[in-house]
Design an enzyme around this catalytic site. Structure first.
Site, PDB file in Angstrom:
ATOM      1  N   THR A 271     -12.437  -3.618 -22.042  1.00  0.00           N
ATOM      2  CA  THR A 271     -13.099  -4.256 -23.170  1.00  0.00           C
ATOM      3  C   THR A 271     -14.551  -4.488 -22.793  1.00  0.00           C
ATOM      4  O   THR A 271     -14.855  -5.124 -21.792  1.00  0.00           O
ATOM      5  CB  THR A 271     -12.384  -5.567 -23.549  1.00  0.00           C
ATOM      6  OG1 THR A 271     -11.296  -5.248 -24.404  1.00  0.00           O
ATOM      7  CG2 THR A 271     -13.307  -6.491 -24.310  1.00  0.00           C
TER       8      THR A 271
ATOM      9  N   CYS B 163     -15.861 -13.832 -27.589  1.00  0.00           N
ATOM     10  CA  CYS B 163     -14.480 -13.326 -27.575  1.00  0.00           C
ATOM     11  C   CYS B 163     -13.853 -13.540 -26.193  1.00  0.00           C
ATOM     12  O   CYS B 163     -14.561 -13.710 -25.202  1.00  0.00           O
ATOM     13  CB  CYS B 163     -14.439 -11.833 -27.886  1.00  0.00           C
ATOM     14  SG  CYS B 163     -14.985 -11.384 -29.538  1.00  0.00           S
TER      15      CYS B 163
ATOM     16  N   HIS C 163      -8.033  -8.353 -27.039  1.00  0.00           N
ATOM     17  CA  HIS C 163      -9.440  -8.728 -27.285  1.00  0.00           C
ATOM     18  C   HIS C 163      -9.459  -9.725 -28.447  1.00  0.00           C
ATOM     19  O   HIS C 163      -9.511  -9.341 -29.614  1.00  0.00           O
ATOM     20  CB  HIS C 163     -10.231  -7.456 -27.622  1.00  0.00           C
ATOM     21  CG  HIS C 163     -11.701  -7.660 -27.760  1.00  0.00           C
ATOM     22  ND1 HIS C 163     -12.579  -6.617 -27.694  1.00  0.00           N
ATOM     23  CD2 HIS C 163     -12.455  -8.751 -27.961  1.00  0.00           C
ATOM     24  CE1 HIS C 163     -13.817  -7.063 -27.852  1.00  0.00           C
ATOM     25  NE2 HIS C 163     -13.763  -8.368 -28.033  1.00  0.00           N
TER      26      HIS C 163
END
Lengths: 195, 170
Positions: free
Chosen positions: B29, B35, B52
């Site tokens: 990711t 996030c 994610h």
């Protein structure tokens, strides 16, 4: 998921065109150099794609972020890749990579963002108030994802209006993004008679 | 789970999750800001997963949102997915949850911290221990989860890849 017609997206693209034209004029006046505007785009994208709309999400950039409030909520994001940031600082006579350079970029972002937003306000009759910008140097993806997350509760769609400002003969380019809330887009379209 | 394969790296984009039990594969990711990347690994076997997460909880209709967008749905979905691959003793590593900006009002300013709290609450509820974390601060992060050795690495912008967790063996 919300859908926009081609006519609506064309109208938003035209707004982006005029807004970035104004911002380009302001940049040109600041630098004393001609500035070109690339053909702007207006796209409705799923959030994961919107994060990638400004290029490789892992690439570093300095981002100047201006929250916009008033009749519509939106966020203006200007992205300066490192080499372009250095060129711009040199043109302005400040040392790149210093506190002074950092604050000069913030000020450029503020001026460009305000000229963009003011031209939108004039065209649509909206009262729009930009807040002071924040400047961060980080990965493009992290900057955009964090901006988009603020309004991602109820929708998985983001409308991305982007354009590029190119300082001629200097190989200096910056990306300009307007990310309106979905209600903000509806209001823009209503003012244009296209809701 | 529209993950894109590039070489042996599987990209896990915002709101997505992915799992793998193929030694050599890496779940990635890129650019976690507010996030949170949630990695789940089996304590003994080469089975890993990565979600994610973008926001703490789904407030309304979850239709039309990717499965891992919200912590309250994404973390259980990830645990389910790695269990389905044969994982039994799960351990977690969490990355992200930075506060990159101070604006956004009372909600917007601390999405990162709220994401981290929501992820921790879900992991606690599922009885999954957190073995390592690189969270908070103001910097974005990229996370890689290697199937081999359950190695989890983190990198900040213009930084070097640092190992956060790993078994040292297969």
């Amino acid at each position: 998921m919300t859908h926009y017609t081609d006519m609506q997206l064309d109208a938003l693209r035209e707004l982006a065109n005029i807004g970035s034209g104004n911002a380009g004029t302001a940049l040109s006046a600041m630098l004393g150099q001609p500035v070109d505007i690339s053909v702007p785009a207006a796209q409705a994208l799923p959030l994961a794609n919107a994060v990638e709309a400004a290029g490789d999400p892992e690439s570093p950039a300095t981002g100047v972020v201006l929250p916009i409030f008033g009749d519509i909520d939106a966020t203006v994001v200007l992205l300066f890749p490192p080499e372009d940031e250095a060129t711009l600082c040199t043109l302005l006579g400040v040392q790149p990579g210093t506190e002074e350079g950092h604050s000069a970029l913030g000020e450029i972002g503020n001026i460009l963002g305000c000229s963009y937003v003011n031209s939108l306000a004039e065209m649509t009759g909206l009262t729009i108030e930009p807040r002071p910008p924040e400047t961060v140097a980080d990965m493009v993806g992290a900057i955009l994802a964090s901006v988009l997350a603020v309004r991602a509760d109820s929708t998985n769609l983001a409308l991305v209006m982007d354009s590029r400002l190119i300082v001629e003969n200097q190989e200096c380019e910056l990306t300009f993004l307007l990310l309106p809330s979905l209600q903000g887009i509806d209001e823009l379209l209503r003012r244009l008679g296209l809701a | 789970m529209a993950s894109v394969v590039s070489g042996t790296e599987l990209m896990v984009r915002m709101g997505e999750l992915a799992t793998s039990a193929v030694v050599g594969e890496v779940l990635v990711t890129i650019g976690l800001g507010s996030c949170v990347g949630v990695a789940l690994v089996d304590a003994r076997r080469p089975i890993v997963g990565l979600a994610h997460v973008m926001l703490p909880e789904s407030t309304g209709d979850a239709d039309g949102h990717p499965v891992a967008k919200f912590a309250d749905r994404g973390v259980p979905a990830l645990a389910h997915a790695v269990t389905a691959l044969g994982a039994s003793r799960l351990e977690a590593v969490i990355v992200g949850g930075a506060q990159m900006f101070s604006f956004g009002g009372t909600d917007g300013a601390n999405i990162g911290a709220r994401n981290e709290a929501a992820v921790r609450e879900q992991l606690d509820r599922l009885g999954i221990p957190i073995r390592a974390a690189a969270t908070g601060g103001r910097k974005g992060r990229t996370v890689r989860v290697h199937v081999q050795g359950a190695r989890v690495t983190v990198r900040e912008v213009a930084g070097v890849e640092q190992e956060l967790y790993g078994r040292g063996t297969l």
